[in-house]
Design a protein around this motif. Structure first.
Motif, PDB file in Angstrom:
ATOM      1  N   VAL A 149      -3.249 -33.758  50.823  1.00  0.00           N
ATOM      2  CA  VAL A 149      -2.290 -33.382  49.789  1.00  0.00           C
ATOM      3  C   VAL A 149      -2.252 -31.864  49.624  1.00  0.00           C
ATOM      4  O   VAL A 149      -1.203 -31.291  49.352  1.00  0.00           O
ATOM      5  CB  VAL A 149      -2.590 -34.106  48.446  1.00  0.00           C
ATOM      6  N   GLU A 150      -3.380 -31.202  49.849  1.00  0.00           N
ATOM      7  CA  GLU A 150      -3.440 -29.742  49.708  1.00  0.00           C
ATOM      8  C   GLU A 150      -2.577 -29.036  50.748  1.00  0.00           C
ATOM      9  O   GLU A 150      -2.161 -27.896  50.534  1.00  0.00           O
ATOM     10  CB  GLU A 150      -4.888 -29.254  49.845  1.00  0.00           C
ATOM     11  N   PRO A 169       6.078 -44.776  49.126  1.00  0.00           N
ATOM     12  CA  PRO A 169       4.712 -44.344  48.831  1.00  0.00           C
ATOM     13  C   PRO A 169       3.788 -44.309  50.047  1.00  0.00           C
ATOM     14  O   PRO A 169       4.057 -44.921  51.071  1.00  0.00           O
ATOM     15  CB  PRO A 169       4.229 -45.410  47.851  1.00  0.00           C
ATOM     16  N   VAL A 170       2.674 -43.595  49.870  1.00  0.00           N
ATOM     17  CA  VAL A 170       1.581 -43.715  50.830  1.00  0.00           C
ATOM     18  C   VAL A 170       0.971 -45.095  50.646  1.00  0.00           C
ATOM     19  O   VAL A 170       1.119 -45.717  49.592  1.00  0.00           O
ATOM     20  CB  VAL A 170       0.507 -42.618  50.641  1.00  0.00           C
ATOM     21  N   THR A 212      -3.091 -35.295  41.496  1.00  0.00           N
ATOM     22  CA  THR A 212      -2.164 -34.757  42.492  1.00  0.00           C
ATOM     23  C   THR A 212      -1.635 -35.827  43.447  1.00  0.00           C
ATOM     24  O   THR A 212      -0.571 -35.648  44.029  1.00  0.00           O
ATOM     25  CB  THR A 212      -2.818 -33.633  43.341  1.00  0.00           C
ATOM     26  N   VAL A 213      -2.351 -36.945  43.596  1.00  0.00           N
ATOM     27  CA  VAL A 213      -1.882 -37.988  44.511  1.00  0.00           C
ATOM     28  C   VAL A 213      -1.063 -39.069  43.815  1.00  0.00           C
ATOM     29  O   VAL A 213      -0.416 -39.872  44.488  1.00  0.00           O
ATOM     30  CB  VAL A 213      -3.030 -38.637  45.316  1.00  0.00           C
ATOM     31  N   VAL A 216      -2.785 -40.457  52.278  1.00  0.00           N
ATOM     32  CA  VAL A 216      -3.053 -39.097  51.813  1.00  0.00           C
ATOM     33  C   VAL A 216      -4.533 -38.956  51.490  1.00  0.00           C
ATOM     34  O   VAL A 216      -5.168 -39.901  51.021  1.00  0.00           O
ATOM     35  CB  VAL A 216      -2.181 -38.743  50.579  1.00  0.00           C
ATOM     36  N   ALA A 217      -5.071 -37.764  51.774  1.00  0.00           N
ATOM     37  CA  ALA A 217      -6.471 -37.439  51.488  1.00  0.00           C
ATOM     38  C   ALA A 217      -6.526 -36.285  50.506  1.00  0.00           C
ATOM     39  O   ALA A 217      -5.577 -35.496  50.409  1.00  0.00           O
ATOM     40  CB  ALA A 217      -7.197 -37.047  52.778  1.00  0.00           C
ATOM     41  N   LEU A 218      -7.645 -36.207  49.783  1.00  0.00           N
ATOM     42  CA  LEU A 218      -7.848 -35.059  48.912  1.00  0.00           C
ATOM     43  C   LEU A 218      -9.296 -34.625  48.963  1.00  0.00           C
ATOM     44  O   LEU A 218     -10.201 -35.442  49.113  1.00  0.00           O
ATOM     45  CB  LEU A 218      -7.406 -35.351  47.477  1.00  0.00           C
ATOM     46  N   LYS A 219      -9.483 -33.310  48.871  1.00  0.00           N
ATOM     47  CA  LYS A 219     -10.818 -32.714  48.880  1.00  0.00           C
ATOM     48  C   LYS A 219     -11.543 -33.025  47.569  1.00  0.00           C
ATOM     49  O   LYS A 219     -10.899 -33.325  46.560  1.00  0.00           O
ATOM     50  CB  LYS A 219     -10.711 -31.194  49.031  1.00  0.00           C
TER      51      LYS A 219
END
Length: 196
Positions: A58-59, A101-102, A91-92, A81-84
């Motif tokens: 996502v970033e 959607p994902v 954010t997702v 989607v991945a996020l740190k």
């Protein structure tokens, strides 16, 4: 499979040619986690190579995530989607709730880019939030997962597990895989009953 561009994360790893070579030998689901700065540039090559799933960060897609999801899906891959660890779970939400959607959210339980890191237990709050908000969503966790941490992840609601060092460094990899799978399956049974 982890794909790194040497920019989004400092490491540089496999690309589409390796996916293409693997696809010739298996019908397995090839789940590709792209830790790259420009994920749009990778959609077509990875689809042609035979990737099954395409997980972007996502970033790296704040301005074009809807176009990215559409392209991934239109190319025949499963969008995720991945996020740190330091990125807010909120954010997702738009990516899960959008018209297109994902289909999975990957919560990184370590900083992306390097194997063998220590599991960050505080990231399980994100998994719990996602599971409560989206009971049927696939939630993946990646980083530091093994015999000593799997129960934390599965009880928080993760149903897809990425394990590298704990499997490949084990004396009996099949036993470790079976134990990880059992933890997730047992936690999912409990969750299913509690949702009724």
């Amino acid at each position: 499979m982890d794909i790194m561009d040497g920019h989004f994360v400092p490491n540089l790893t496999i690309g589409a040619p390796v996916i293409q070579s693997l696809r010739k030998h298996t019908q397995a689901f090839l789940d590709c986690h792209l830790m790259v700065t420009n994920p749009l540039d990778y959609v077509e090559p990875f689809a042609k190579a035979g990737a099954s799933g395409f997980t972007f960060h996502v970033e790296a897609a704040e301005d074009n995530w809807q176009d990215l999801i559409n392209r991934i899906r239109n190319a025949g891959m499963r969008p995720a989607v991945a996020l740190k660890p330091g990125t807010s779970i909120e954010t997702v939400y738009p990516l899960v709730e959008s018209k297109e959607p994902v289909e999975m959210v990957l919560v990184m339980t370590v900083e992306p880019g390097f194997g063998g890191q220590k599991f960050m237990p505080d990231t399980m709050d994100k998994v719990r939030d996602l599971r409560q908000k989206y009971p049927s969503l696939d939630i993946e966790v990646d980083g530091g997962l093994g015999p000593s941490t799997i129960d934390q992840a599965s009880s928080a609601g993760a149903n897809c597990i990425v394990a590298g060092s704990s499997v490949f460094g084990a004396k009996d990899p099949p036993a470790v895989i079976a134990m990880l799978r059992k933890s997730v399956q047992e936690a999912q049974k409990i969750k299913i009953v509690s949702y009724m």
